[in-house]
Design a protein around this motif. Sequence first.
Motif, PDB file in Angstrom:
ATOM      1  N   ASP A 107       1.111  42.549 -52.408  1.00 41.25           N
ATOM      2  CA  ASP A 107      -0.023  42.323 -53.304  1.00 41.25           C
ATOM      3  C   ASP A 107       0.404  42.072 -54.748  1.00 41.25           C
ATOM      4  O   ASP A 107      -0.399  42.190 -55.666  1.00 41.25           O
ATOM      5  N   LEU A 108       1.682  41.716 -54.954  1.00 44.15           N
ATOM      6  CA  LEU A 108       2.216  41.557 -56.300  1.00 44.15           C
ATOM      7  C   LEU A 108       2.572  40.101 -56.587  1.00 44.15           C
ATOM      8  O   LEU A 108       2.873  39.326 -55.681  1.00 44.15           O
ATOM      9  N   ASP A 109       2.534  39.755 -57.872  1.00 48.53           N
ATOM     10  CA  ASP A 109       2.993  38.434 -58.301  1.00 48.53           C
ATOM     11  C   ASP A 109       4.463  38.454 -58.704  1.00 48.53           C
ATOM     12  O   ASP A 109       5.198  37.502 -58.418  1.00 48.53           O
ATOM     13  N   PHE A 110       4.880  39.546 -59.388  1.00 49.22           N
ATOM     14  CA  PHE A 110       6.263  39.674 -59.823  1.00 49.22           C
ATOM     15  C   PHE A 110       6.776  41.074 -59.552  1.00 49.22           C
ATOM     16  O   PHE A 110       6.078  42.069 -59.815  1.00 49.22           O
TER      17      PHE A 110
ATOM     18  N   ARG B 263      15.750  30.004 -54.330  1.00 55.87           N
ATOM     19  CA  ARG B 263      15.897  30.035 -55.788  1.00 55.87           C
ATOM     20  C   ARG B 263      14.570  29.882 -56.521  1.00 55.87           C
ATOM     21  O   ARG B 263      14.463  30.256 -57.687  1.00 55.87           O
ATOM     22  N   ASP B 264      13.545  29.315 -55.852  1.00 57.44           N
ATOM     23  CA  ASP B 264      12.249  29.189 -56.499  1.00 57.44           C
ATOM     24  C   ASP B 264      11.466  30.499 -56.510  1.00 57.44           C
ATOM     25  O   ASP B 264      10.431  30.612 -57.157  1.00 57.44           O
ATOM     26  N   GLN B 265      11.976  31.512 -55.783  1.00 60.80           N
ATOM     27  CA  GLN B 265      11.298  32.809 -55.716  1.00 60.80           C
ATOM     28  C   GLN B 265      12.064  33.914 -56.426  1.00 60.80           C
ATOM     29  O   GLN B 265      11.603  35.047 -56.475  1.00 60.80           O
ATOM     30  N   THR B 266      13.240  33.607 -56.969  1.00 59.69           N
ATOM     31  CA  THR B 266      14.071  34.630 -57.606  1.00 59.69           C
ATOM     32  C   THR B 266      14.608  34.123 -58.935  1.00 59.69           C
ATOM     33  O   THR B 266      14.750  32.916 -59.160  1.00 59.69           O
ATOM     34  N   LEU B 267      14.904  35.062 -59.799  1.00 61.88           N
ATOM     35  CA  LEU B 267      15.416  34.746 -61.131  1.00 61.88           C
ATOM     36  C   LEU B 267      16.378  35.842 -61.548  1.00 61.88           C
ATOM     37  O   LEU B 267      16.153  37.018 -61.266  1.00 61.88           O
TER      38      LEU B 267
ATOM     39  N   LEU C 148       8.732  31.938 -66.976  1.00 58.96           N
ATOM     40  CA  LEU C 148       7.735  31.175 -66.217  1.00 58.96           C
ATOM     41  C   LEU C 148       8.203  29.741 -65.989  1.00 58.96           C
ATOM     42  O   LEU C 148       7.987  29.165 -64.906  1.00 58.96           O
ATOM     43  N   ARG C 149       8.851  29.129 -66.977  1.00 57.00           N
ATOM     44  CA  ARG C 149       9.378  27.778 -66.805  1.00 57.00           C
ATOM     45  C   ARG C 149      10.401  27.732 -65.683  1.00 57.00           C
ATOM     46  O   ARG C 149      10.416  26.816 -64.852  1.00 57.00           O
ATOM     47  N   ALA C 150      11.276  28.779 -65.638  1.00 58.28           N
ATOM     48  CA  ALA C 150      12.302  28.819 -64.599  1.00 58.28           C
ATOM     49  C   ALA C 150      11.684  28.918 -63.207  1.00 58.28           C
ATOM     50  O   ALA C 150      12.257  28.422 -62.224  1.00 58.28           O
TER      51      ALA C 150
ATOM     52  N   ALA D 294       5.511  37.596 -53.505  1.00 54.39           N
ATOM     53  CA  ALA D 294       5.996  38.045 -54.809  1.00 54.39           C
ATOM     54  C   ALA D 294       7.250  37.289 -55.214  1.00 54.39           C
ATOM     55  O   ALA D 294       8.099  36.951 -54.389  1.00 54.39           O
ATOM     56  N   ARG D 295       7.369  37.041 -56.508  1.00 54.15           N
ATOM     57  CA  ARG D 295       8.591  36.490 -57.076  1.00 54.15           C
ATOM     58  C   ARG D 295       9.423  37.657 -57.624  1.00 54.15           C
ATOM     59  O   ARG D 295       8.859  38.610 -58.175  1.00 54.15           O
ATOM     60  N   PHE D 296      10.744  37.543 -57.511  1.00 53.57           N
ATOM     61  CA  PHE D 296      11.626  38.637 -57.899  1.00 53.57           C
ATOM     62  C   PHE D 296      12.460  38.255 -59.123  1.00 53.57           C
ATOM     63  O   PHE D 296      13.021  37.162 -59.182  1.00 53.57           O
TER      64      PHE D 296
END
Length: 543
Positions: free
Chosen positions: A132-135, A165-169, A260-262, A2-4
């Motif tokens: 099981d999540l994407d975000f 940093r590629d997994q969090t925003l 999404l770009r980030a 998952a991305r956070f």
Amino acid sequence: MARFIFITGGVVSSLGKGLMAASLASLLQARGFRVRIRKFDPYLNVDPGTMSPYQHGEVYVTDDGAETDLDLGHYERFTGVSAKQSDNITSGRIYQTIIQKERRGDYLGATVQVIPHVTDAIKEFALADTDDLDFVLCEIGGTVGDIESLPFIEAIRQLRNDLGRDQTLSVHVTLVPYIAAAGELKTKPTQHSVRELTSLGIQPDVLLCRCEHPLPDGERAKIAAFCNVRKEAVIPALDAESIYAVPLQYHGEGLDDEVLRAFGITDAPDPELSRWYDIVDRYNNPEGEVTIGVVGKYVGLQDAYKSLHEALVHGGMANRVKVNVKWLDAELFENEQELAANLEPMHAILVPGGFGERGSEGKIASVKFAREHRVPFFGICLGMQMACIEGARNTSGIADASTTEFGETKEPIVGLITEWMTKEGVQEREAGGDLGGTMRLGAYEAKLDGNSHVGSIYGASHISERHRHRYEVNSGYMDVLQKGGLHFSGMSPDGRLPEIVERPDHPWFIGVQFHPELKSRPFDPHPLFASFIKAALDQSRLV
């Protein structure tokens, strides 16, 4: 994995972080991603269950029995994803867990500190059950700079390093105020807020700027330069015509594209937003209108009935009518002249849930008015109990009918429940026990009478609805109440607890022990609210 997305707020409170989180999640969901939203609340209450609605608004209840922040209602309404107990955490619950571990000796003699023990507990909460999540969107309550929120800010700072940093925003919601005397939008509060957040180790990737006037291109570029973000990542967020227009508005400003770009996601499909366009169309282009009188106790703060208000709006959408809600103070209705003057213009009357004796006689009088004048009536939780007491007094001949919630009574039509059946077995509570978390909470099944009004509304024989109450209608009075015209059309599966009452000789008179408003969605209005608004519309045509 998952991305956070971590969502913080600055400058002032009440900027709409919860609505922003719900809107962004719905946009990501519309692109086919699996989402979940979580709320971190810095206050020291274990949960908001014992807090006054005037302090914190409504308490939102999940299927699994958690008493949570009202923002979880936004999350569910916008995504349709049922929230869980694990989706809302408070400082109180974090500290309670840590102290219990310390008392048991789980820390093996170590000194227990905010770092690493508190921050580790917060990180565990954020990461749990996300495979099981994407975000996963995590909203931090309060405002950056609040002393209470510092452990949470530190925890998400660490998570950004732990996950990469590629997994969090980081999304920061700020205010760009308009100074009328100068005729200008001012960016300095946003600059200071971002500087405060950056000083705590978090550089925001996206800024959502709440403003009353359009944000000029030059001001947008200025914010980007001073706050070290891309100009395209400065997203204006103007006031919308309704909360259901917000997802489309944010999409139009490029919020989901920038997120999404980030993350480096360039191949995501375009969002499927047809249901949001339909919702906005139904809201903006009604073909009629009705007026609903809500006779309550906390009418001075509409957030106390947030889910109720939204469920009424959803019922309006289902019937393509505008719903005008009139918030009426129950205490005023102990005066008969006030009662008639305020209720006669209403197309329907609703008595919602609540606690305590204040305003109860006004609620009972409102039920009587609806019954005698054949105005559609909807009683929820305490509203159902007041309907049973009104029926006992005025149609069943029990003049002293009351509830033990208000003190000792000769005729306890409503009484404290001390045990009830769940899937896990019998639950027991003591009369003098703690208030927090000791009610019948969460989803419970009910069995419906197939020949009843509610049976036809639901089109089902069994339902599951969410509860939050400590008192129940006394089943020992059911026979005498039914002889007075009340029909118990919904019961707990074991037949012990009345769940729904109605009057077959009335156009629309239903009381429910549960809170149906908690399961209503704009794209899936709750059937009881859709039917109630339809009855109000029919009533409006008779006037």
